[in-house]
Design a protein around this motif. Structure first.
Motif, short mmCIF file in Angstrom:
data_model
loop_
_atom_site.label_atom_id
_atom_site.label_comp_id
_atom_site.label_asym_id
_atom_site.label_seq_id
_atom_site.Cartn_x
_atom_site.Cartn_y
_atom_site.Cartn_z
N ASN A 166 30.16 28.13 43.40
CA ASN A 166 30.43 26.89 44.13
C ASN A 166 31.98 27.54 44.20
O ASN A 166 32.64 26.56 44.81
N PHE A 167 32.49 27.83 43.95
CA PHE A 167 34.22 29.23 45.09
C PHE A 167 33.78 30.47 45.02
O PHE A 167 33.18 30.83 44.48
N GLY A 168 34.81 30.95 46.24
CA GLY A 168 35.19 32.18 46.21
C GLY A 168 36.28 32.48 45.80
O GLY A 168 37.93 31.37 45.61
N ILE B 147 42.91 35.03 55.85
CA ILE B 147 42.12 34.94 56.66
C ILE B 147 41.44 34.86 56.28
O ILE B 147 40.57 33.61 57.42
N GLU B 148 40.74 35.88 55.35
CA GLU B 148 39.75 35.18 54.64
C GLU B 148 39.24 33.42 54.02
O GLU B 148 38.29 33.14 54.15
N ASN B 149 40.45 32.91 53.59
CA ASN B 149 40.54 32.31 53.28
C ASN B 149 40.25 31.03 53.98
O ASN B 149 39.07 29.44 53.86
N ASP B 150 40.32 30.87 55.58
CA ASP B 150 40.48 30.38 56.55
C ASP B 150 38.63 30.66 57.18
O ASP B 150 38.29 28.91 57.35
N GLN C 6 34.97 27.44 54.82
CA GLN C 6 34.22 26.37 55.68
C GLN C 6 32.71 25.46 54.69
O GLN C 6 32.08 25.42 55.21
N PHE C 7 32.52 27.17 53.91
CA PHE C 7 31.77 26.69 53.46
C PHE C 7 31.91 26.49 51.83
O PHE C 7 30.81 26.07 51.33
N ILE C 8 32.60 27.23 50.71
CA ILE C 8 33.17 26.46 49.98
C ILE C 8 34.37 26.53 49.76
O ILE C 8 34.98 26.93 49.98
N PRO C 9 34.64 26.13 48.89
CA PRO C 9 36.17 26.06 48.41
C PRO C 9 36.49 27.46 47.77
O PRO C 9 35.83 28.48 47.48
N CYS C 10 37.75 27.90 48.04
CA CYS C 10 38.65 29.15 48.07
C CYS C 10 39.83 29.47 47.37
O CYS C 10 40.19 28.45 47.71
N ILE C 11 39.73 30.24 46.49
CA ILE C 11 41.39 30.95 46.30
C ILE C 11 41.61 31.92 46.38
O ILE C 11 41.00 32.90 46.68
N THR C 12 42.47 31.70 46.91
CA THR C 12 43.57 33.33 47.65
C THR C 12 44.18 33.66 46.63
O THR C 12 45.31 33.32 45.65
N PHE C 13 43.76 35.18 45.88
CA PHE C 13 44.77 36.24 44.70
C PHE C 13 44.12 37.58 45.75
O PHE C 13 43.90 38.22 46.03
N PRO C 14 45.88 38.11 46.03
CA PRO C 14 45.96 39.08 46.39
C PRO C 14 45.25 40.21 45.75
O PRO C 14 44.92 40.32 44.86
N LEU C 15 45.21 41.22 46.64
CA LEU C 15 44.12 42.77 46.27
C LEU C 15 45.64 43.38 45.65
O LEU C 15 46.08 44.28 46.07
N ILE C 16 45.66 42.90 44.22
CA ILE C 16 46.97 43.94 43.72
C ILE C 16 45.54 44.78 42.52
O ILE C 16 45.06 44.84 42.06
N GLU C 17 45.84 46.38 42.99
CA GLU C 17 45.04 47.26 41.94
C GLU C 17 46.16 47.59 40.98
O GLU C 17 47.63 47.34 40.68
N LYS C 18 45.53 48.05 39.75
CA LYS C 18 46.54 49.05 38.75
C LYS C 18 46.82 49.60 38.51
O LYS C 18 45.22 50.35 38.33
N ILE C 19 47.68 50.38 38.24
CA ILE C 19 47.87 52.18 38.70
C ILE C 19 47.94 52.54 37.58
O ILE C 19 49.01 52.78 36.76
N PRO C 20 47.53 53.49 37.34
CA PRO C 20 47.28 54.26 35.95
C PRO C 20 48.73 55.17 36.33
O PRO C 20 49.51 54.98 37.07
N ASN D 143 37.21 38.76 60.10
CA ASN D 143 37.75 37.79 59.03
C ASN D 143 37.37 38.03 58.06
O ASN D 143 37.93 36.80 57.42
N THR D 144 37.55 39.36 57.63
CA THR D 144 37.86 39.19 55.79
C THR D 144 39.19 40.33 56.08
O THR D 144 39.15 41.09 55.45
#
Length: 294
Positions: free
Chosen positions: A59-61, A67-70, A74-88, A202-203
């Protein structure tokens, strides 16, 4: 949880949850079997690809950049969430007398390193004692051929427990994202010397740059669009395309430990302000609630 929602991780036998989110590596047949038992549940997938977005039961990505969202929206609704690492905490820094210039990520970016960067790094080796450390999946992708480089090259197998330590122990991070394979793109109405054609996946996202910022390692990135978010501010780092710019950025950082610290501290502060996990978490939950209500 702080926003009034119950979250279950890797738990089974939960009847009709509002949302199930799968990782990108999920087996699609297994995914479909779970969905059949939860008909009213909204199904999302992290980092979708061309195959997963074509499945009607997705249903969504969740994507990592505009850029990925763009592309995928076109195929499914997308939510943009940045890649934030949990730093030890309490990362052990390994000291080295040589200057460590570090790359981490997919082997494809090493294979597409521009001749401008390679020439600049080879010039740097004439005046600075450096190691080019490359962290990638050697076991599955094979060893990158680094014969064009005149400096010492250290190939490191990516491992979840050790890659953070390798990056944190580096002096300079590089983030190439452009693809330099031959293509037929041209700008017919401009003189050749004014042409600058950029090609990228595009990713494309800023995740590789973010981890350097989080670990306070100064960064030089190429003109891949997602590098501009933090690095367009010259006090946060460097952007480079020409051999001269790559050399100037590398030489400036190699010459001064004090300046490396100044740059990396600025980038860390800017990153922490723009990419606070709590702020993005609230935004993410808000967008999920909008999808559920439709």
């Amino acid at each position: 949880k702080n926003l009034g929602h119950k979250i279950f991780i890797n738990q089974k036998n939960i009847i009709n949850p509002d949302v199930i989110i799968f990782s990108k590596s999920i087996d699609l047949d297994f995914c479909k079997s779970i969905i059949n038992n939860n008909k009213k549940t909204l199904i999302g997938i992290i980092n979708p690809n061309y195959t997963t977005v074509k499945k009607k039961f997705i249903n969504f990505g969740i994507v990592g950049s505009v850029i990925e969202n763009d592309y995928y929206s076109q195929f499914i609704p997308c939510i943009t969430f940045p890649l934030i690492e949990k730093i030890p905490k309490n990362i052990k820094i390994k000291k080295n007398k040589k200057i460590i210039i570090c790359y981490h990520g997919n082997k494809v970016h090493l294979e597409n390193l521009s001749s401008n960067f390679i020439n600049a790094l080879n010039r740097i080796c004439l005046n600075h004692n450096v190691i080019f450390k490359c962290i990638y999946d050697i076991n599955n992708l094979g060893l990158w051929n680094s014969r064009k480089l005149k400096c010492e090259v250290e190939h490191v197998q990516w491992k979840r427990r050790s890659w953070i330590t390798h990056i944190a122990s580096s002096d300079i991070g590089i983030v190439p994202g452009l693809i330099y394979s031959n293509n037929n793109l041209s700008l017919k109405n401009f003189k050749k010397e004014y042409n600058l054609v950029l090609k990228f996946k595009n990713t494309t996202n800023a995740g590789r740059s973010f981890i350097f910022h989080q670990l306070k390692v100064p960064v030089i990135g190429d003109f891949s669009p997602t590098n501009f978010e933090i690095l367009s501010n010259p006090n946060n780092g460097f952007l480079a395309n020409s051999e001269h710019s790559w050399y100037d950025a590398l030489n400036t950082l190699c010459n001064s430990k004090k300046y490396r610290k100044f740059i990396s501290n600025n980038a860390y502060k800017d990153f922490s302000m723009k990419y606070n996990p709590n702020t993005w978490g609230k935004k993410f939950i808000g967008e999920l609630e909008n999808l559920i209500s439709k």
